[in-house]
Design an enzyme around this catalytic site. Sequence first.
Site, mmCIF file in Angstrom:
data_model
loop_
_atom_site.group_PDB
_atom_site.id
_atom_site.type_symbol
_atom_site.label_atom_id
_atom_site.label_comp_id
_atom_site.label_asym_id
_atom_site.label_seq_id
_atom_site.Cartn_x
_atom_site.Cartn_y
_atom_site.Cartn_z
ATOM 1 N N CYS A 2 -26.523 34.557 5.048
ATOM 2 C CA CYS A 2 -26.199 34.918 3.668
ATOM 3 C C CYS A 2 -26.880 33.930 2.728
ATOM 4 O O CYS A 2 -27.150 32.791 3.072
ATOM 5 C CB CYS A 2 -24.721 34.915 3.350
ATOM 6 N N ARG A 27 -32.479 35.615 4.053
ATOM 7 C CA ARG A 27 -31.263 35.110 4.714
ATOM 8 C C ARG A 27 -30.304 36.222 5.123
ATOM 9 O O ARG A 27 -29.384 36.012 5.904
ATOM 10 C CB ARG A 27 -30.526 34.138 3.790
ATOM 11 N N TRP A 73 -25.433 38.772 5.231
ATOM 12 C CA TRP A 73 -25.680 39.063 6.643
ATOM 13 C C TRP A 73 -24.282 39.133 7.241
ATOM 14 O O TRP A 73 -23.613 38.122 7.407
ATOM 15 C CB TRP A 73 -26.501 37.940 7.279
ATOM 16 N N ASN A 99 -21.194 31.717 1.794
ATOM 17 C CA ASN A 99 -22.019 31.739 3.009
ATOM 18 C C ASN A 99 -21.301 30.885 4.041
ATOM 19 O O ASN A 99 -21.041 29.718 3.782
ATOM 20 C CB ASN A 99 -23.415 31.157 2.707
ATOM 21 N N GLY A 100 -20.974 31.485 5.180
ATOM 22 C CA GLY A 100 -20.274 30.727 6.216
ATOM 23 C C GLY A 100 -19.212 31.581 6.873
ATOM 24 O O GLY A 100 -19.215 32.808 6.734
ATOM 25 N N GLU A 463 -43.300 33.295 23.318
ATOM 26 C CA GLU A 463 -43.334 33.436 21.860
ATOM 27 C C GLU A 463 -43.922 34.787 21.451
ATOM 28 O O GLU A 463 -43.433 35.437 20.525
ATOM 29 C CB GLU A 463 -44.140 32.259 21.257
ATOM 30 N N LYS A 467 -41.916 37.571 19.188
ATOM 31 C CA LYS A 467 -42.449 38.151 17.943
ATOM 32 C C LYS A 467 -42.409 39.672 18.028
ATOM 33 O O LYS A 467 -42.003 40.347 17.080
ATOM 34 C CB LYS A 467 -43.900 37.708 17.680
ATOM 35 N N GLU A 470 -38.788 40.994 17.745
ATOM 36 C CA GLU A 470 -38.189 40.785 16.426
ATOM 37 C C GLU A 470 -38.644 41.798 15.396
ATOM 38 O O GLU A 470 -37.830 42.321 14.647
ATOM 39 C CB GLU A 470 -38.614 39.409 15.876
ATOM 40 N N HIS A 486 -41.961 37.864 41.841
ATOM 41 C CA HIS A 486 -40.621 37.573 42.368
ATOM 42 C C HIS A 486 -39.571 38.546 41.836
ATOM 43 O O HIS A 486 -38.382 38.264 41.903
ATOM 44 C CB HIS A 486 -40.237 36.123 42.070
ATOM 45 N N LYS A 586 -33.116 34.736 8.576
ATOM 46 C CA LYS A 586 -34.056 33.632 8.773
ATOM 47 C C LYS A 586 -33.361 32.381 9.314
ATOM 48 O O LYS A 586 -33.904 31.664 10.135
ATOM 49 C CB LYS A 586 -34.711 33.321 7.423
HETATM 50 C C1 AGP Z 1 -38.234 33.089 15.124
HETATM 51 O O1 AGP Z 1 -39.168 34.034 14.737
HETATM 52 C C2 AGP Z 1 -36.855 33.385 14.736
HETATM 53 N N1 AGP Z 1 -36.718 33.624 13.358
HETATM 54 C C3 AGP Z 1 -35.793 32.490 15.357
HETATM 55 O O2 AGP Z 1 -35.900 32.604 16.740
HETATM 56 C C4 AGP Z 1 -35.820 31.002 14.962
HETATM 57 O O3 AGP Z 1 -36.935 30.370 15.513
HETATM 58 C C5 AGP Z 1 -34.529 30.342 15.439
HETATM 59 O O4 AGP Z 1 -33.438 30.958 14.813
HETATM 60 C C6 AGP Z 1 -34.496 28.859 15.180
HETATM 61 O O5 AGP Z 1 -34.546 28.570 13.814
HETATM 62 P P1 AGP Z 1 -34.795 27.104 13.299
HETATM 63 O O6 AGP Z 1 -36.142 26.695 13.731
HETATM 64 O O7 AGP Z 1 -34.674 27.192 11.799
HETATM 65 O O8 AGP Z 1 -33.732 26.226 13.896
#
Ligand code: AGP
Length: 591
Positions: A2, A27, A73, A99-100, A463, A467, A470, A486, A586
């Site tokens: 949020c 966010r 969120w 937020n929280g 990675e 990507k 996501e 395996h 994010k």
């Molecule tokens: C990556 O594309 C994501 N948005 C997510 O996995 C992110 O890397 C993860 O939440 C960690 O965030 P941070 O680096 O702000 O701790």
Amino acid sequence: MCGIVACIINDKAAPVLLECIRRLEYRGYDSVGLATLSGDIYIKKGEGKINDVHKRLDLTDIPGNMGIAHVRWATHGLPTSVNAHPQTDCKNRIALVHNGIIENYRELKTQLKDEGHIFTSETDTEILAHLIEKYMKIGNSLEVATRLATKDIKGSYAIAVISKDEPNKIIGVRKESPLIVGAGEKESFIASDVPAILKHTKNVIYLNDNEMVILSPDGVIIKDIDGNTLKNNINIIEWTSDMAEKGGFKHFMLKEIHEQPDVIKNTLMDFPEIKKVVAKFSKFKRICFIACGTSFHASIIGKYLFETLLGIPTDVMLSSEFIFSQGALDKNTLVILITQSGETADTLKALKIANKKSETLAIVNVLGSTITREADHIIYTRAGPEIGVASTKTYVSQLVSIYMLVIAMSENNKLLTELHKVPDYIKQVLEDEDHIIEIAKKYKDANDFFFIGRGFSYPTALEGALKLKEITYIHGEGYAAGELKHGPIALIDDNIPVLAIVPPGKSHDKTLSNIEEVKARGAKIISVGSSTDEILKSESHDIMGLEEDISEILSPIPYVVPLQLLSYYISVERGIDPDKPKNLAKCVTVE
Ligand code: AGP
């Protein structure tokens, strides 16, 4: 998660609140809402992304020069208009954004209901509005009532609250959720993050846990949770508001991918600083990396580097798992936490545990974020604000910082010279964008992908798969190439593209064998490798080639870029907004 914003300005507040909250949409984007105060409290809020809600409701059509805003969120309650913030008390005299998470909301709700309070939403946030109402009813000011209310709740919160009974005042409080204060000239702001207010002021105060801010037309006052006035520690922010704009690119993510050569150059400028930090590190016999998501993948590369170049035994832990298994932390171990935001709840929790037993180093992008106040040592990455939900430029900046750390500790100047060439390698990849768009078009309808690599390319495979998942919603499985046989090879058939990361070097021939294995089972091969690698070309259906050969050890930095672009263009081809993928935020500020 949020995002929250609040302001007192000399102009109509709603358009400014809308502009600021747009910059926090990364966010959360389940719903959005604004409340302004002008004699009465005026609220506009609705379910959906900001643009859609604004089209339906005209969020700027409310009066007043002060107000609060929120992007959500969802944690408690569906993403509906009723559950959108601001939330209010029984008589709509108080409005609040949060937020929280309020952990004891069930018992508080029952108690408040018994006392006659009427609830309209399913959110935990609404409790706070009613608690403040309760304390104001017995004669407390908004400030005191807010303070008392926060003492009743357990959990994490960053809030901004207004009351019809005290015009010209906004109260903000923070505990374990980020909150910053913007002290402009005759204008004051509260926000979850700096980019939200950069257009208005660069004078920022970072609130600590259990601190509150009182905004009024006269300026800002910071107090502790017991009401004692604190000094305003103003930081001048170097980031510019342009850095948080798309700058002619269709999406933030594409802009951020293209910024990577400059980000690396900026991050490299901190090598002298890193040398100062590592001067204290010779005593450590063991390293433990802790991180989540993309930052976790950077950590795995960190492990390979520390063990290969320095021979220091290194563990890598997911932050969320660290509470269950901490290995042998002691004063000979350096715990390195990697986080772009510096606010990830799981990583902050792990830091608290690690701080009790070992020295801690945070590698972080956001200045003034919570982790920067709690770790023993800090290395800042110089990526600038990253708005796209999928991390790209912050990942490569984390990698560069880790390489610099290991180079400084091992005094490997040859590797440092080569690291300086990486921005040019990335520029070459970016010049190949049209070719990557063609590949994206060809494979956009696949349901599953495998990403394989060995050694330094294994984290790159992880990675690449993250990507893809996501931002395209396609299932992507990242695997150590040697591990396929395996088990997962049972899944391979002619419907599954296998993306193989094959830089020249030690892992090359073995990964080629793995390519043969999956090809024999019908898989289509998309490879990332050297464009002069004729064998790889002949084994691949498509190749994303790098013009210059780079040492395998540094290959994770340029080799991730074609994977970022491929996912980006598949996302666009599938009609998805890569900056705001569903279900994600994010910055993950809940455990
Ligand atoms: C990556 O594309 C994501 N948005 C997510 O996995 C992110 O890397 C993860 O939440 C960690 O965030 P941070 O680096 O702000 O701790």
